[in-house]
Design an enzyme around this catalytic site. Structure first.
Site, PDB file in Angstrom:
ATOM      1  N   GLY A   1       0.832  -1.214   0.000  1.00 17.25           N
ATOM      2  CA  GLY A   1       0.000   0.000   0.000  1.00 17.25           C
ATOM      3  C   GLY A   1       0.861   1.256   0.000  1.00 17.25           C
ATOM      4  N   ILE A  15       2.698   2.780   2.474  1.00 13.80           N
ATOM      5  CA  ILE A  15       4.064   2.650   3.012  1.00 13.80           C
ATOM      6  C   ILE A  15       4.842   1.656   2.152  1.00 13.80           C
ATOM      7  CG2 ILE A  15       5.487   2.078   5.020  1.00 13.80           C
ATOM      8  CD1 ILE A  15       3.201   2.868   6.819  1.00 13.80           C
ATOM      9  N   GLY A  16       4.195   0.555   1.769  1.00 16.24           N
ATOM     10  CA  GLY A  16       4.867  -0.473   0.968  1.00 16.24           C
ATOM     11  C   GLY A  16       5.462   0.108  -0.311  1.00 16.24           C
ATOM     12  N   ASP A  61       1.198  -8.508  -1.838  1.00 14.65           N
ATOM     13  CA  ASP A  61      -0.091  -8.066  -1.275  1.00 14.65           C
ATOM     14  C   ASP A  61      -1.127  -9.155  -1.552  1.00 14.65           C
ATOM     15  OD1 ASP A  61      -2.402  -6.335  -0.464  1.00 14.65           O
ATOM     16  OD2 ASP A  61      -0.904  -4.744  -0.571  1.00 14.65           O
ATOM     17  N   ARG A 107      -5.177   3.644   9.995  1.00 13.99           N
ATOM     18  CA  ARG A 107      -6.178   4.349  10.786  1.00 13.99           C
ATOM     19  C   ARG A 107      -6.991   5.311   9.933  1.00 13.99           C
ATOM     20  NH1 ARG A 107      -4.315   7.513  15.907  1.00 13.99           N
ATOM     21  NH2 ARG A 107      -2.316   7.695  14.848  1.00 13.99           N
ATOM     22  N   ASN A 128      -0.114  -1.495  12.721  1.00 15.23           N
ATOM     23  CA  ASN A 128      -0.623  -1.055  14.025  1.00 15.23           C
ATOM     24  C   ASN A 128      -1.749  -1.930  14.545  1.00 15.23           C
ATOM     25  OD1 ASN A 128       0.755   1.222  15.069  1.00 15.23           O
ATOM     26  ND2 ASN A 128      -0.051   2.470  13.389  1.00 15.23           N
ATOM     27  N   ARG A 151      10.144  12.582  14.387  1.00 16.96           N
ATOM     28  CA  ARG A 151       9.099  13.619  14.524  1.00 16.96           C
ATOM     29  C   ARG A 151       9.517  14.643  15.584  1.00 16.96           C
ATOM     30  NH1 ARG A 151       4.019   9.403  13.887  1.00 16.96           N
ATOM     31  NH2 ARG A 151       3.667   9.843  11.686  1.00 16.96           N
ATOM     32  N   HIS A 202       4.191   2.770  21.111  1.00 17.18           N
ATOM     33  CA  HIS A 202       3.898   3.682  20.007  1.00 17.18           C
ATOM     34  C   HIS A 202       2.477   4.165  20.188  1.00 17.18           C
ATOM     35  CE1 HIS A 202       4.141   5.540  16.166  1.00 17.18           C
ATOM     36  NE2 HIS A 202       3.195   4.807  15.643  1.00 17.18           N
TER      37      HIS A 202
END
Ligand code: A3D
Length: 311
Positions: free
Chosen positions: A12, A14-15, A34, A85, A123, A154, A178
């Site tokens: 997706g 990130i992938g 996938d 999310r 997550n 971050r 996290h």
């Protein structure tokens, strides 16, 4: 020398970025895996990145697949399989969906890439990496979760935005789970070697710490659909690179603690050394009473999620 092989489980947002970054760094040949419904997408992304290689001249091969046999003998597996999310959803809401997915992934990675170093991003991170470890029965040094690398970058970003100084010269560490209970260790943060408390007023610093804690959610809100992917991908690549090149970088990662920081049997964000042996070491250091109680608090959240899974 044989080229390394990297499998990306989940092709997706990130992938796709992982594939691009791994190719640009010539870390090895790349398989984007996938589910069958997304096989065309994995093949399309692989081909698209193959076609940008001539511009920079990097010689690695990319393929897309929905057949686990294609990840055979992989050196590094990076797992982003799952659902991201959505606004209003917290990481724990994802648990039920993502636990089914990680069970399938863990069984197949065990079957086809039993000697790989596995980096988990899905997550809720601390619980999913724990589940992968339990289901796959991999050695503890072979399995790690990416979170601290991102949380730290971050924190460094916000410090740089506040001061205007280079991100390169800002050092700090973020420990714990996290999530909103993560613990930026302010007293160890420096800018160009100077303790940060000497350069930034306390209330500003506290606001930056708070923004770091909810930084993932800030991006979820801005996107309106999905979660961050550029910086998470880069953070995971940093870990993969440290393993493949035996760099022995010191990176905060979710690693299995067996007594370190008084934690036993859970994956939680701690400073780790990543080299050719995988998670070669957890670097323990003395926490203040306040930091320690914050770590215990974050551990309770991780434990609660893991109890819900029942593994
Ligand atoms: P997304 O773009 O939806 O990609 C996830 C991919 O997983 C999709 O292509 C799905 O088709 C695929 N998938 C679903 N089920 C399976 C399965 N059984 N086997 C293989 N692939 C499957 O999400 P994304 O790339 O934006 O995020 C991926 C994960 O990373 C999510 O769980 C996010 O919450 C998580 N994430 C973690 C961090 C951390 O810092 C830990 C940061 C950002 C996102």
């Amino acid at each position: 020398m044989k080229r390394n092989k990297i499998a990306l489980i989940g092709g997706g947002q990130i992938g796709g970025n992982l594939a691009l970054l791994a190719a640009q760094k010539e870390l090895g040949d790349i398989v984007i895996f996938d589910i069958p419904q997304a096989e065309g997408m994995t093949k399309g992304k692989a081909l698209d990145i193959m076609q940008l290689r001539p511009h920079d001249g990097y010689d690695v091969n990319l393929t897309g697949s929905s057949d686990y046999a294609d990840i055979k003998d992989t050196d590094v597996v990076i797992i982003t399989a799952g659902v991201p999310r959505k606004p209003g959803m917290d990481r724990e809401d994802l648990l039920n969906i993502n636990i089914k997915i990680i069970t399938d992934v863990a069984n197949n990675v065990k079957k086809y890439a039993p000697n790989s170093f596995v980096i988990v991003l899905s997550n809720p991170l601390d619980a999913i990496v724990y589940s992968f470890y339990k289901i796959s029965k991999f050695a503890k040094n072979q399995v790690v979760g990416m979170a601290g690398a991102l949380d730290t970058s971050r924190f460094r970003t916000f410090l740089s935005m506040e001061t205007g100084y280079s991100v390169q010269d800002i050092q700090c560490i973020v420990l714990g789970g996290h999530g909103d209970t993560m613990i930026p260790i302010i007293r160890t943060a420096t800018i160009g070697g100077i303790p940060i408390a000497e350069l930034i007023p306390e209330d500003t610093l506290e606001a930056i710490v708070q923004r770091t804690r909810v930084a993932g959610g800030e991006i979820v809100k801005l996107f309106g659909n999905g979660s961050a992917y550029f910086a998470p991908a880069q953070s995971a690549i940093e870990m993969a690179e440290s393993y493949l090149l035996d760099k022995k970088r010191v990176i905060p990662c979710a690693a299995l603690c067996e007594g370190e920081f008084g934690i036993n049997g859970y994956f939680i964000g701690v400073p780790t050394v990543i080299g050719s042996g995988g998670v070669e070491k957890i670097l323990e250091f003395q926490l203040t009473e306040e930091e320690n109680s914050a770590l215990q608090n974050t551990l309770q959240h991780v434990k609660k999620t893991i109890e819900e899974i029942g593994l």
